[in-house]
Design an enzyme around this catalytic site. Sequence first.
Site, PDB file in Angstrom:
ATOM      1  N   TYR A  88      -1.911   0.046  10.347  1.00  0.00           N
ATOM      2  CA  TYR A  88      -1.940  -0.460   8.975  1.00  0.00           C
ATOM      3  C   TYR A  88      -0.679  -0.041   8.231  1.00  0.00           C
ATOM      4  O   TYR A  88      -0.092  -0.838   7.485  1.00  0.00           O
ATOM      5  CB  TYR A  88      -3.181   0.074   8.266  1.00  0.00           C
ATOM      6  CG  TYR A  88      -3.290  -0.293   6.801  1.00  0.00           C
ATOM      7  CD1 TYR A  88      -3.528  -1.608   6.412  1.00  0.00           C
ATOM      8  CD2 TYR A  88      -3.187   0.684   5.810  1.00  0.00           C
ATOM      9  CE1 TYR A  88      -3.645  -1.943   5.072  1.00  0.00           C
ATOM     10  CE2 TYR A  88      -3.308   0.361   4.470  1.00  0.00           C
ATOM     11  CZ  TYR A  88      -3.538  -0.952   4.104  1.00  0.00           C
ATOM     12  OH  TYR A  88      -3.655  -1.285   2.778  1.00  0.00           O
ATOM     13  N   SER A 127       0.853  -1.188   0.000  1.00  0.00           N
ATOM     14  CA  SER A 127       0.000   0.000   0.000  1.00  0.00           C
ATOM     15  C   SER A 127       0.886   1.234   0.000  1.00  0.00           C
ATOM     16  O   SER A 127       2.009   1.205   0.505  1.00  0.00           O
ATOM     17  CB  SER A 127      -0.894   0.015   1.243  1.00  0.00           C
ATOM     18  OG  SER A 127      -1.627   1.232   1.322  1.00  0.00           O
TER      19      SER A 127
END
Length: 258
Positions: A153, A142
């Site tokens: 995250y 990501s």
Amino acid sequence: MNRFDGKIVVVTGAAQGIGRGVACGVAAEGGAVVLADRSDRVDAARDQITAAGGDARAFLCDLETYRGAEALMQFAVAEFGRIDVLINNVGGTIWRKPYEFYAEHEILAELHRSLLPTMWCARAALPYMIERAHGVIVNVSSNATRSINRVPYAAAKGGVNAITASLAFEAAGKGIRVVATAPGGTSAPAGGIPRNPDPLTADEVRWHEETVTQSTQSTFLKRYSTIEEQVAPILFMASDDASYITGTVLEVSGGDRG
């Protein structure tokens, strides 16, 4: 094109979204695909491929555990005899909020969802690839390694980037390429499996909107990508067209480098 003709490809998180798109793309280009997920919606994804004439198997497993990853690779080898390509797609933000509001169990849940499946699946697939001195691992990371309201995250996906770089260095001499893509914000179809099924509070709605604004405004293109715009680079990195690329994290984020 038939870039995956004769190849055996394992795709994790294949019940929906990017993973499902990748699995369908592999099959459309001649590959046999093993679709893995912990949702039984993976069966519908398999049926979509086989209805179009593709060769696919579905496997239900929890890839947050090594046992689940090991069982998946054993299944793939039992069905097809080998693993040519592993695409580690499991992951995704569960919560979006400032770091000081994350509870301990929430931080651990983010790491378990977005880091451990990649680590476990790479470890479980490697012996089969090393035995044949051939293989490709594509990790879906990501660009949110620098973003707001997603620190756990970000840490998980930063770990995926580190796995990619370090394992590529280690495995190159064994005939194995390890690469990654780093998607930016991606529009998903309605009706998907929610990562956080609990109703959002007013603060959580506001924090979510802050993240969306930051994500879109950080890109040169000022929009989310489509699933198709994420699938195509993954297929390229997994194919022999990328045979001289390893250890690379390809940003697919509209210019936002994260």
